[in-house]
Design a protein around this motif. Structure first.
Motif, PDB file in Angstrom:
ATOM      1  N   UNK A 168     -19.625   0.089 -66.675  1.00  0.00           N
ATOM      2  CA  UNK A 168     -18.498  -0.103 -67.112  1.00  0.00           C
ATOM      3  C   UNK A 168     -17.990  -1.880 -66.810  1.00  0.00           C
ATOM      4  N   UNK A 169     -18.300  -2.131 -65.488  1.00  0.00           N
ATOM      5  CA  UNK A 169     -18.047  -3.462 -65.175  1.00  0.00           C
ATOM      6  C   UNK A 169     -19.096  -4.583 -66.304  1.00  0.00           C
ATOM      7  N   UNK A 170     -20.109  -4.127 -66.477  1.00  0.00           N
ATOM      8  CA  UNK A 170     -21.016  -5.027 -67.201  1.00  0.00           C
ATOM      9  C   UNK A 170     -20.356  -5.261 -68.455  1.00  0.00           C
ATOM     10  N   UNK A 171     -19.795  -4.060 -69.266  1.00  0.00           N
ATOM     11  CA  UNK A 171     -19.137  -4.247 -70.408  1.00  0.00           C
ATOM     12  C   UNK A 171     -17.769  -5.187 -70.286  1.00  0.00           C
ATOM     13  N   UNK A 172     -17.087  -4.945 -69.237  1.00  0.00           N
ATOM     14  CA  UNK A 172     -15.974  -5.919 -69.086  1.00  0.00           C
ATOM     15  C   UNK A 172     -16.442  -7.378 -69.070  1.00  0.00           C
ATOM     16  N   UNK A 173     -17.462  -7.519 -68.382  1.00  0.00           N
ATOM     17  CA  UNK A 173     -17.863  -8.984 -68.113  1.00  0.00           C
ATOM     18  C   UNK A 173     -18.330  -9.439 -69.418  1.00  0.00           C
ATOM     19  N   UNK A 174     -19.067  -8.644 -70.110  1.00  0.00           N
ATOM     20  CA  UNK A 174     -19.662  -9.011 -71.502  1.00  0.00           C
ATOM     21  C   UNK A 174     -18.533  -9.529 -72.327  1.00  0.00           C
ATOM     22  N   UNK A 175     -17.449  -8.528 -72.546  1.00  0.00           N
ATOM     23  CA  UNK A 175     -16.411  -8.407 -73.516  1.00  0.00           C
ATOM     24  C   UNK A 175     -15.807  -9.904 -73.106  1.00  0.00           C
ATOM     25  N   UNK A 176     -15.307 -10.239 -71.936  1.00  0.00           N
ATOM     26  CA  UNK A 176     -14.807 -11.321 -71.658  1.00  0.00           C
ATOM     27  C   UNK A 176     -15.418 -12.468 -72.090  1.00  0.00           C
ATOM     28  N   UNK A 177     -16.664 -12.697 -71.937  1.00  0.00           N
ATOM     29  CA  UNK A 177     -17.593 -13.797 -72.454  1.00  0.00           C
ATOM     30  C   UNK A 177     -17.382 -13.939 -73.812  1.00  0.00           C
ATOM     31  N   UNK A 178     -17.552 -12.659 -74.526  1.00  0.00           N
ATOM     32  CA  UNK A 178     -17.310 -12.744 -76.081  1.00  0.00           C
ATOM     33  C   UNK A 178     -16.066 -13.348 -76.653  1.00  0.00           C
TER      34      UNK A 178
ATOM     35  N   UNK B   1     -12.262 -11.030 -65.179  1.00  0.00           N
ATOM     36  CA  UNK B   1     -12.619  -9.733 -65.475  1.00  0.00           C
ATOM     37  C   UNK B   1     -11.636  -9.079 -66.465  1.00  0.00           C
ATOM     38  N   UNK B   2     -12.233  -8.996 -67.918  1.00  0.00           N
ATOM     39  CA  UNK B   2     -11.200  -8.282 -68.700  1.00  0.00           C
ATOM     40  C   UNK B   2     -11.304  -6.685 -68.505  1.00  0.00           C
ATOM     41  N   UNK B   3     -10.102  -6.244 -68.154  1.00  0.00           N
ATOM     42  CA  UNK B   3     -10.226  -4.829 -68.183  1.00  0.00           C
ATOM     43  C   UNK B   3     -10.050  -4.044 -69.400  1.00  0.00           C
ATOM     44  N   UNK B   4     -10.834  -3.088 -69.618  1.00  0.00           N
ATOM     45  CA  UNK B   4     -11.045  -2.407 -70.916  1.00  0.00           C
ATOM     46  C   UNK B   4     -10.338  -1.077 -70.825  1.00  0.00           C
ATOM     47  N   UNK B   5      -9.704  -0.880 -71.974  1.00  0.00           N
ATOM     48  CA  UNK B   5      -9.076   0.400 -72.209  1.00  0.00           C
ATOM     49  C   UNK B   5      -9.889   1.714 -71.627  1.00  0.00           C
ATOM     50  N   UNK B   6      -9.595   2.680 -70.768  1.00  0.00           N
ATOM     51  CA  UNK B   6     -10.641   3.336 -70.477  1.00  0.00           C
ATOM     52  C   UNK B   6     -11.243   4.385 -71.806  1.00  0.00           C
TER      53      UNK B   6
END
Lengths: 182, 204
Positions: A168-178, B1-6
């Motif tokens: 989950x943390x990796x996805x969040x970091x990746x999404x931020x960069x994108x 850090x972008x918080x993603x909707x769960x």
């Protein structure tokens, strides 16, 4: 034996342990592409990845008798490669992660779509390289290699909630960069 | 850090159907999935086969018999002599004299970078015990422990280059067990434990 006539992992392991060294070629051909891809994404270098995977195969061959569940050979191999990659990363700072499979200099014949895809890949790889090795490992195992959380737990020795949190943390970091580069 | 909707995590983890989330969340799911797809596709040439390289390493023959004999001859071995008590004093005197007159002031002939490692393990039912580790590239066969008095305690004393080594015992050629009496244990690549032996320079 599966429906296409190829021996199962358990059969290959039995053959090798019975003295048929050449049967280990099945193991290499069956898993090297995935293991090389995983190691390349972990280490950021094709050469380092090839060394790590080759060493892992040799170690796997020598310790094949200690593979307790031959039917789960794939998970066992990922575990060996994962540990090889970690050892490699310990000797090297994250900043050293190279991007040596970065796209080549633009060729006029390349289409705009191909160039855009290459740019996007470079961006994703940079984001991946900035992750901690644990998060990078979790993301690649989950989304690039397609392992289940149960398989990831067997590979890494970590608990499933820990692995989920890392992904989950990796996805969040990746999404931020994108999003920053959108 | 972008918080993603769960819910995005739930979709990506296969816990929720994509149709169950709003369109804007599906776009984020697609964005992350596309990034993973890019990583999954290695460029051409990135996956040149390792088969020939690995198989060459695997097929590399074990050292010839002559080479093994030569190695045995140049490797110091512990020799145990059993002497009747009546002769022991005289024998000790002879050994002491030989040692004094033949050994230099530096003691045993060990190179500066060499030390002695002792392997001891109790395996009462074993037919053979070998020490394998980073000192012999995990190849079984080169360091055989012996149980000369058949008390189930297997021993070997060998000269190794100084350094820190990981090792295990291979019992009857198939059972790999760590030495729990080792100086310490470390996790290995296979989720188990290897023993550690530290070989220090002789005489220090």
């Amino acid at each position: 034996m599966d429906v296409r006539g190829a021996p199962s992992d358990a059969e290959v392991v039995a053959l090798v342990l019975a003295g048929d060294t050449e049967a280990f070629g099945f193991v290499i051909r069956r898993y090297e592409a995935g293991l090389l891809r995983f190691a390349t994404r972990m280490l950021g270098s094709r050469d380092a990845a090839a060394d790590a995977v080759a060493e892992s195969f040799v170690r796997a061959y020598r310790h094949l008798a200690s593979c307790r569940e031959p039917a789960r050979l794939r998970t066992w191999l990922y575990r060996i490669v994962t540990n090889r990659c970690k050892s490699h990363l310990v000797r090297r700072s994250v900043a050293d992660v190279s991007l040596d499979d970065a796209p080549p200099v633009a060729d006029p014949a390349d289409t705009e779509a191909a160039l855009e895809r290459a740019d996007q890949l470079l961006l994703v790889k940079r984001a991946l390289a900035e992750l901690s090795p644990d998060k990078r490992e979790a993301f690649v195992l989950k989304h690039v290699e397609g392992l289940s959380y149960e398989e990831m737990a067997a590979v890494t020795g970590e608990r499933i909630p820990t692995l989920k949190m890392r992904v989950h943390r990796a996805r969040e970091a990746l999404l931020k960069v994108l999003e920053d580069h959108a | 850090m972008t918080v993603i909707d769960p819910r995005i995590h739930q979709v990506l983890d296969g816990e929720l159907a994509p149709e169950a989330v709003p369109a804007e969340l599906r776009r984020t799911v697609a964005q992350l999935a596309a990034a993973a797809d890019l990583l999954a596709a290695l460029p051409p040439g990135a996956t040149a086969s390792l088969e020939s390289r690995v198989m060459a390493a695997i097929r590399r023959p074990a050292p010839s018999r002559a080479r093994r004999v030569l190695r045995w001859l140049v490797t110091p071995h512990a020799i145990i002599l059993r002497v009747r008590p009546a002769w022991s004093v005289a024998f000790a005197a002879v050994v002491a004299a030989l040692t004094l007159f033949t050994a230099g002031p530096e003691g045993p002939e060990l190179a500066e970078h060499e030390g002695i490692a002792q392997f001891v393990g109790r395996f009462p039912e074993a037919q053979s015990v070998h020490a394998v580790g980073t000192f012999n590239d995990w190849r079984s066969g080169s360091i055989a422990l012996e149980d000369q008095d058949h008390d189930g305690v297997w021993r070997a004393t060998v000269v190794l280059p100084t350094g820190t080594y990981e090792y295990m015992f291979v019992v009857d050629g198939e059972r790999w067990v760590p030495d729990h009496l080792a100086e310490r244990l470390v996790a290995d690549d296979f989720g188990r434990e290897n023993s550690i032996v530290i070989v220090r320079p002789a005489g220090r």
